[in-house]
Design a protein around this motif. Structure first.
Motif, PDB file in Angstrom:
ATOM      1  N   THR A 204      -6.935   4.929  -6.453  1.00  0.00           N
ATOM      2  CA  THR A 204      -5.848   4.235  -6.227  1.00  0.00           C
ATOM      3  C   THR A 204      -6.576   2.805  -5.818  1.00  0.00           C
ATOM      4  O   THR A 204      -6.029   1.803  -5.343  1.00  0.00           O
ATOM      5  CB  THR A 204      -4.537   4.465  -5.458  1.00  0.00           C
TER       6      THR A 204
ATOM      7  N   CYS B 171     -14.073   5.724   7.765  1.00  0.00           N
ATOM      8  CA  CYS B 171     -12.882   6.087   7.333  1.00  0.00           C
ATOM      9  C   CYS B 171     -12.671   7.758   7.383  1.00  0.00           C
ATOM     10  O   CYS B 171     -11.574   8.105   7.570  1.00  0.00           O
ATOM     11  CB  CYS B 171     -12.921   5.755   5.683  1.00  0.00           C
TER      12      CYS B 171
ATOM     13  N   ARG C 245       0.940  -3.937  -9.624  1.00  0.00           N
ATOM     14  CA  ARG C 245       0.062  -2.756  -9.522  1.00  0.00           C
ATOM     15  C   ARG C 245       0.465  -1.984 -10.770  1.00  0.00           C
ATOM     16  O   ARG C 245       1.502  -1.975 -11.249  1.00  0.00           O
ATOM     17  CB  ARG C 245       0.281  -1.956  -8.284  1.00  0.00           C
TER      18      ARG C 245
ATOM     19  N   TYR D 256     -12.986  11.019  -0.454  1.00  0.00           N
ATOM     20  CA  TYR D 256     -14.306  10.458  -0.504  1.00  0.00           C
ATOM     21  C   TYR D 256     -13.964   8.935  -0.248  1.00  0.00           C
ATOM     22  O   TYR D 256     -13.361   8.080  -1.183  1.00  0.00           O
ATOM     23  CB  TYR D 256     -14.884  10.637  -1.611  1.00  0.00           C
ATOM     24  N   ASP D 257     -14.831   8.274   0.721  1.00  0.00           N
ATOM     25  CA  ASP D 257     -14.792   6.659   0.848  1.00  0.00           C
ATOM     26  C   ASP D 257     -16.402   6.778   1.355  1.00  0.00           C
ATOM     27  O   ASP D 257     -16.954   7.073   2.046  1.00  0.00           O
ATOM     28  CB  ASP D 257     -13.752   6.393   1.958  1.00  0.00           C
ATOM     29  N   MET D 258     -16.778   5.488   0.888  1.00  0.00           N
ATOM     30  CA  MET D 258     -18.327   5.187   1.154  1.00  0.00           C
ATOM     31  C   MET D 258     -18.283   4.212   2.549  1.00  0.00           C
ATOM     32  O   MET D 258     -19.412   4.243   3.111  1.00  0.00           O
ATOM     33  CB  MET D 258     -18.843   4.063   0.088  1.00  0.00           C
TER      34      MET D 258
ATOM     35  N   GLN E 115       0.849  -1.135  -0.163  1.00  0.00           N
ATOM     36  CA  GLN E 115       0.015   0.152   0.059  1.00  0.00           C
ATOM     37  C   GLN E 115       1.011   1.396  -0.085  1.00  0.00           C
ATOM     38  O   GLN E 115       0.757   2.177  -0.714  1.00  0.00           O
ATOM     39  CB  GLN E 115      -0.906   0.106   1.303  1.00  0.00           C
TER      40      GLN E 115
ATOM     41  N   GLY F 156     -12.186   6.568  -3.211  1.00  0.00           N
ATOM     42  CA  GLY F 156     -11.940   5.267  -2.301  1.00  0.00           C
ATOM     43  C   GLY F 156     -10.558   5.633  -1.472  1.00  0.00           C
ATOM     44  O   GLY F 156      -9.757   4.931  -1.257  1.00  0.00           O
TER      45      GLY F 156
ATOM     46  N   LEU G 272     -19.037   9.063   1.133  1.00  0.00           N
ATOM     47  CA  LEU G 272     -19.637   9.245   0.190  1.00  0.00           C
ATOM     48  C   LEU G 272     -19.403   7.964  -0.888  1.00  0.00           C
ATOM     49  O   LEU G 272     -18.105   7.664  -1.127  1.00  0.00           O
ATOM     50  CB  LEU G 272     -19.373  10.664  -0.889  1.00  0.00           C
ATOM     51  N   ASP G 273     -20.387   7.528  -1.633  1.00  0.00           N
ATOM     52  CA  ASP G 273     -20.412   6.419  -2.573  1.00  0.00           C
ATOM     53  C   ASP G 273     -19.972   7.281  -3.909  1.00  0.00           C
ATOM     54  O   ASP G 273     -20.729   8.248  -4.462  1.00  0.00           O
ATOM     55  CB  ASP G 273     -21.719   5.852  -2.663  1.00  0.00           C
ATOM     56  N   CYS G 274     -18.705   7.233  -4.488  1.00  0.00           N
ATOM     57  CA  CYS G 274     -18.212   7.772  -5.392  1.00  0.00           C
ATOM     58  C   CYS G 274     -18.918   7.342  -6.759  1.00  0.00           C
ATOM     59  O   CYS G 274     -18.703   8.129  -7.899  1.00  0.00           O
ATOM     60  CB  CYS G 274     -16.837   7.763  -5.712  1.00  0.00           C
TER      61      CYS G 274
ATOM     62  N   HIS H 209     -11.740  -1.855  -6.119  1.00  0.00           N
ATOM     63  CA  HIS H 209     -12.787  -2.007  -5.152  1.00  0.00           C
ATOM     64  C   HIS H 209     -14.253  -1.831  -5.623  1.00  0.00           C
ATOM     65  O   HIS H 209     -14.979  -1.884  -4.892  1.00  0.00           O
ATOM     66  CB  HIS H 209     -12.529  -1.492  -3.833  1.00  0.00           C
TER      67      HIS H 209
ATOM     68  N   TRP I 239      -9.804   5.750   1.611  1.00  0.00           N
ATOM     69  CA  TRP I 239      -9.640   4.925   2.693  1.00  0.00           C
ATOM     70  C   TRP I 239      -9.340   6.006   4.031  1.00  0.00           C
ATOM     71  O   TRP I 239     -10.173   6.819   4.485  1.00  0.00           O
ATOM     72  CB  TRP I 239      -8.588   4.067   2.452  1.00  0.00           C
TER      73      TRP I 239
HETATM   74  C1  LIG Z   1      -9.094  -1.271   1.049  1.00  0.00           C
HETATM   75  S1  LIG Z   1      -9.138   0.260   0.554  1.00  0.00           S
HETATM   76  C2  LIG Z   1      -8.107   0.901  -0.744  1.00  0.00           C
HETATM   77  C3  LIG Z   1      -6.887   0.009  -1.169  1.00  0.00           C
HETATM   78  C4  LIG Z   1      -6.143   0.753  -2.134  1.00  0.00           C
HETATM   79  N1  LIG Z   1      -5.216  -0.265  -2.809  1.00  0.00           N
HETATM   80  C5  LIG Z   1      -5.552   1.964  -1.831  1.00  0.00           C
HETATM   81  O1  LIG Z   1      -5.280   2.825  -2.375  1.00  0.00           O
HETATM   82  O2  LIG Z   1      -5.402   2.181  -0.589  1.00  0.00           O
HETATM   83  C6  LIG Z   1     -10.612   0.438  -0.767  1.00  0.00           C
HETATM   84  C7  LIG Z   1     -11.652   1.535  -0.521  1.00  0.00           C
HETATM   85  O3  LIG Z   1     -12.463   1.891  -1.480  1.00  0.00           O
HETATM   86  C8  LIG Z   1     -13.430   2.109  -1.081  1.00  0.00           C
HETATM   87  N2  LIG Z   1     -14.661   2.099  -1.822  1.00  0.00           N
HETATM   88  C9  LIG Z   1     -15.137   1.004  -2.657  1.00  0.00           C
HETATM   89  N3  LIG Z   1     -16.055   1.451  -3.541  1.00  0.00           N
HETATM   90  C10 LIG Z   1     -16.266   2.704  -3.164  1.00  0.00           C
HETATM   91  C11 LIG Z   1     -17.193   3.705  -3.847  1.00  0.00           C
HETATM   92  N4  LIG Z   1     -18.184   3.459  -4.645  1.00  0.00           N
HETATM   93  N5  LIG Z   1     -17.093   4.798  -3.472  1.00  0.00           N
HETATM   94  C12 LIG Z   1     -16.328   5.338  -2.325  1.00  0.00           C
HETATM   95  N6  LIG Z   1     -15.278   4.756  -1.627  1.00  0.00           N
HETATM   96  C13 LIG Z   1     -15.204   3.182  -2.175  1.00  0.00           C
HETATM   97  C14 LIG Z   1     -13.638   1.042   0.350  1.00  0.00           C
HETATM   98  O4  LIG Z   1     -14.789   1.735   1.205  1.00  0.00           O
HETATM   99  C15 LIG Z   1     -12.373   1.058   0.855  1.00  0.00           C
HETATM  100  O5  LIG Z   1     -12.146   1.974   1.855  1.00  0.00           O
END
Ligand SMILES: C[S@@+](CC[C@H](N)C(=O)[O-])C[C@H]1O[C@@H](n2cnc3c(N)ncnc32)[C@H](O)[C@@H]1O
Length: 196
Positions: A121, A82, A189, A76-78, A27, A52, A105-107, A125, A54
């Motif tokens: 990044t 976080c 990656r 922004y993270d859903m 990471q 996302g 937020l859900d992006c 996910h 995190w």
């Molecule tokens: C495990 S983490 C990050 C891993 C990644 N390799 C990084 O750059 O750190 C992935 C994050 O994406 C978020 N995520 C997934 N779908 C999402 C969405 N639709 N909107 C916002 N966040 C999202 C998850 O909640 C999670 O916190």
């Protein structure tokens, strides 16, 4: 020995309410890679969105290095857990006129604001490409993906070419792969930087 273990468990319970995977080399080195490439490009940004985001560690690294000139980063993270952790990690910049702020937020829904740079990044996910489709054409983007099989990953790209094919980037200024090799497993990656 057993009392050491008890202390370790107590400390973990007190301080590690979050996923410590965020601090693994896979990471952190991936995020340092973003920092280095953005710094090399010499781009500046008035408003950067991180999707996302995190725990806000990419923002922390970008802001700490003080090379990439950015006025404001919004993460922004859903996952609602976080936001407070990301704000805590980046408190130094939250306290400076909101140079950093995390949001829940859900992006895949439209994200308010007019960022000149969007970083994701966490693409592996995201369960749809709606987040990419709603980014305004002409916006600069930094995208990472990977070929790591994982329960939480919904996108698997077996090569940089396959990863690139997911996104319509008009002007690619950087693309590359970074290998992570561990004693019992490995993954790659990918990163693309360009303009949507
Ligand atoms: C495990 S983490 C990050 C891993 C990644 N390799 C990084 O750059 O750190 C992935 C994050 O994406 C978020 N995520 C997934 N779908 C999402 C969405 N639709 N909107 C916002 N966040 C999202 C998850 O909640 C999670 O916190």
């Amino acid at each position: 020995m057993s009392s050491n273990l008890t202390i370790t468990t107590k400390l973990k319970n007190k301080y590690c309410m979050f996923n410590t995977d965020a601090f693994t080399s896979g990471q952190i080195d991936s995020k340092l890679w973003v920092c280095r490439e953005l710094e090399q490009l010499g781009w500046t940004s008035e408003l950067t969105h991180i999707y996302g985001g995190w725990y806000g560690i990419l923002a922390f690294l970008l802001l700490s290095r003080e090379q990439f000139k950015v006025t404001k980063i919004e993460s922004y993270d859903m996952d609602p857990s976080c936001q407070s952790i990301a704000d805590m990690i980046n408190e130094n910049w939250v306290s400076k006129n909101w140079q950093f702020k995390a949001y829940t937020l859900d992006c895949n829904q439209p994200v308010a604001g007019a960022p000149d740079l969007v970083i994701n990044t966490s693409t592996e996910h995201f369960d749809s490409l709606a987040w990419f489709d709603t980014i305004a054409p002409g916006t600069r983007v930094v995208l990472q993906g990977n070929n790591m099989p994982h329960d939480d990953h919904v996108v698997y790209s077996k090569s940089l070419t396959e990863f690139k094919e997911l996104y319509n980037i008009t002007d690619v200024v950087y693309e590359g792969s970074l290998e992570f090799k561990y004693p019992t497993w490995s993954f790659t990656r990918y990163m693309i930087i360009g303009t949507k």
